[in-house]
Design a protein around this motif. Structure first.
Motif, PDB file in Angstrom:
ATOM      1  N   GLN A  96     -11.447  -7.638  -7.354  1.00 44.99           N
ATOM      2  CA  GLN A  96     -11.338  -6.690  -6.079  1.00 44.99           C
ATOM      3  C   GLN A  96     -11.833  -7.798  -4.934  1.00 44.99           C
ATOM      4  N   ALA A  97     -11.225  -9.024  -5.110  1.00 50.15           N
ATOM      5  CA  ALA A  97     -11.361  -9.909  -3.882  1.00 50.15           C
ATOM      6  C   ALA A  97     -10.952  -9.565  -2.475  1.00 50.15           C
ATOM      7  N   GLU A  98     -10.273  -8.749  -2.493  1.00 48.36           N
ATOM      8  CA  GLU A  98      -9.520  -8.559  -1.242  1.00 48.36           C
ATOM      9  C   GLU A  98      -8.983  -7.221  -0.918  1.00 48.36           C
ATOM     10  N   TRP A  99      -9.343  -6.607   0.159  1.00 51.76           N
ATOM     11  CA  TRP A  99      -8.991  -5.292   0.504  1.00 51.76           C
ATOM     12  C   TRP A  99      -7.653  -5.328   1.372  1.00 51.76           C
ATOM     13  N   LEU A 100      -6.218  -4.804   0.795  1.00 56.34           N
ATOM     14  CA  LEU A 100      -5.259  -4.553   1.322  1.00 56.34           C
ATOM     15  C   LEU A 100      -4.718  -3.361   1.709  1.00 56.34           C
ATOM     16  N   TYR A 101      -5.161  -2.984   2.699  1.00 52.00           N
ATOM     17  CA  TYR A 101      -4.632  -1.908   3.530  1.00 52.00           C
ATOM     18  C   TYR A 101      -5.460  -0.418   2.945  1.00 52.00           C
ATOM     19  N   ASP A 102      -5.089  -0.286   1.821  1.00 50.35           N
ATOM     20  CA  ASP A 102      -5.412   0.802   0.838  1.00 50.35           C
ATOM     21  C   ASP A 102      -5.905   0.818  -0.338  1.00 50.35           C
ATOM     22  N   HIS A 103      -6.065  -0.461  -0.969  1.00 50.76           N
ATOM     23  CA  HIS A 103      -6.424  -0.809  -2.313  1.00 50.76           C
ATOM     24  C   HIS A 103      -6.967  -2.233  -2.336  1.00 50.76           C
ATOM     25  N   TYR A 104      -7.690  -2.688  -3.205  1.00 52.94           N
ATOM     26  CA  TYR A 104      -8.150  -4.091  -3.491  1.00 52.94           C
ATOM     27  C   TYR A 104      -7.259  -4.691  -4.488  1.00 52.94           C
ATOM     28  N   VAL A 105      -7.210  -5.825  -4.298  1.00 53.06           N
ATOM     29  CA  VAL A 105      -6.399  -6.766  -5.402  1.00 53.06           C
ATOM     30  C   VAL A 105      -7.504  -7.745  -5.784  1.00 53.06           C
ATOM     31  N   ASP A 106      -7.011  -8.409  -7.092  1.00 52.04           N
ATOM     32  CA  ASP A 106      -7.844  -9.266  -7.773  1.00 52.04           C
ATOM     33  C   ASP A 106      -6.971 -10.730  -7.324  1.00 52.04           C
ATOM     34  N   HIS A 107      -7.961 -11.864  -7.027  1.00 49.71           N
ATOM     35  CA  HIS A 107      -7.288 -12.867  -6.953  1.00 49.71           C
ATOM     36  C   HIS A 107      -7.774 -13.855  -8.116  1.00 49.71           C
ATOM     37  N   VAL A 108      -6.492 -14.738  -8.163  1.00 47.03           N
ATOM     38  CA  VAL A 108      -6.947 -15.915  -9.279  1.00 47.03           C
ATOM     39  C   VAL A 108      -7.112 -17.165  -8.267  1.00 47.03           C
ATOM     40  N   VAL A 109      -8.192 -17.914  -8.790  1.00 45.39           N
ATOM     41  CA  VAL A 109      -8.517 -18.986  -7.977  1.00 45.39           C
ATOM     42  C   VAL A 109      -7.974 -20.366  -8.956  1.00 45.39           C
ATOM     43  N   TYR A 110      -7.015 -21.143  -8.102  1.00 46.56           N
ATOM     44  CA  TYR A 110      -6.556 -22.382  -8.657  1.00 46.56           C
ATOM     45  C   TYR A 110      -7.567 -23.691  -7.764  1.00 46.56           C
ATOM     46  N   GLY A 111      -7.732 -24.474  -8.779  1.00 47.57           N
ATOM     47  CA  GLY A 111      -8.127 -25.576  -8.292  1.00 47.57           C
ATOM     48  C   GLY A 111      -7.771 -26.924  -8.708  1.00 47.57           C
ATOM     49  N   ILE A 112      -7.990 -28.141  -8.169  1.00 47.67           N
ATOM     50  CA  ILE A 112      -7.546 -29.280  -8.434  1.00 47.67           C
ATOM     51  C   ILE A 112      -8.519 -30.396  -7.967  1.00 47.67           C
ATOM     52  N   LEU A 113      -9.141 -31.086  -8.780  1.00 50.15           N
ATOM     53  CA  LEU A 113      -9.957 -32.197  -8.361  1.00 50.15           C
ATOM     54  C   LEU A 113      -9.281 -33.506  -7.927  1.00 50.15           C
ATOM     55  N   ALA A 114     -10.073 -34.110  -7.160  1.00 48.68           N
ATOM     56  CA  ALA A 114      -9.296 -35.634  -6.672  1.00 48.68           C
ATOM     57  C   ALA A 114      -8.881 -36.293  -7.776  1.00 48.68           C
ATOM     58  N   GLU A 115      -9.812 -36.277  -8.929  1.00 51.87           N
ATOM     59  CA  GLU A 115      -9.332 -37.265 -10.137  1.00 51.87           C
ATOM     60  C   GLU A 115      -8.321 -36.814 -10.778  1.00 51.87           C
ATOM     61  N   GLU A 116      -8.223 -35.435 -10.813  1.00 52.00           N
ATOM     62  CA  GLU A 116      -6.853 -34.907 -11.562  1.00 52.00           C
ATOM     63  C   GLU A 116      -5.767 -34.961 -10.674  1.00 52.00           C
ATOM     64  N   TRP A 117      -5.653 -34.796  -9.273  1.00 50.21           N
ATOM     65  CA  TRP A 117      -4.670 -34.947  -8.465  1.00 50.21           C
ATOM     66  C   TRP A 117      -4.379 -36.460  -8.543  1.00 50.21           C
TER      67      TRP A 117
END
Length: 182
Positions: A157-178
């Motif tokens: 429930q990371a974000e409220w979109l008008y009339d409901h919550y949505v879950d968010h997937v977090v993606y990350g990349i580190l400088a060494e991986e990039w």
């Protein structure tokens, strides 16, 4: 004025007040499409709303907190992308983006996200770049996945979109991986 050429067809330009009319027109034209995943469409109903957004972006840019650009494809404004927030103490940038409906599916945003990630790591000397997307927003999620970002988990429930919550997937990349993947 900042401009960054990605390739012959694609570049990024620092957002400016004079871009407001074209950005608003693009937003309005893609309103139904964008509204599925972006929470601000109902609060962007007139040109003045876009001008106010740009003023906030420029203030935050001057304070080194945010960096928003317009995406130019073959000379035409097609969307917005940038760092919605830069956490300098943790050396992390958070990329956000949207593209007009008619410009979807031709690889624009993947190239833009790649350029922004590269810029964050090599020019700003940041250690990490994150992209967050709603769990069900497969188009947006495919961008960090294509670029080799790591799925770091789900925020419920990371974000409220008008009339409901949505879950968010977090993606990350580190400088060494990039750097290893390039």
């Amino acid at each position: 004025m900042f401009t960054h050429k990605i390739n012959d067809d694609l570049s990024l330009k620092l957002i400016e007040i004079r871009d407001a009319e074209k950005i608003f027109e693009l937003t309005d034209k893609s309103r139904g499409y964008l509204r599925e995943w972006l929470p601000w469409l109902d609060h962007t109903t007139k040109l003045e709303d876009t001008i106010e957004f740009i003023k906030i972006c420029l203030k935050d840019f001057a304070e080194n907190k945010r960096f928003n650009t317009v995406i130019l494809y073959k000379g035409k404004m097609v969307g917005i992308a940038g760092y919605n927030h830069i956490n300098w103490s943790n050396k992390t940038a958070y990329i956000g983006y949207w593209l007009g409906e008619e410009f979807q599916g031709i690889g624009i945003m993947t190239e833009v996200a790649k350029a922004l990630t590269n810029y964050a790591i090599h020019e700003l000397n940041l250690n990490k770049v994150e992209i967050r997307a709603a769990v069900e927003n497969t188009k947006s999620r495919s961008i960090p996945e294509r670029l080799g970002f790591v799925n770091e988990g789900c925020i419920r429930q990371a974000e409220w979109l008008y009339d409901h919550y949505v879950d968010h997937v977090v993606y990350g990349i580190l400088a060494e991986e990039w750097n290893k993947s390039r």
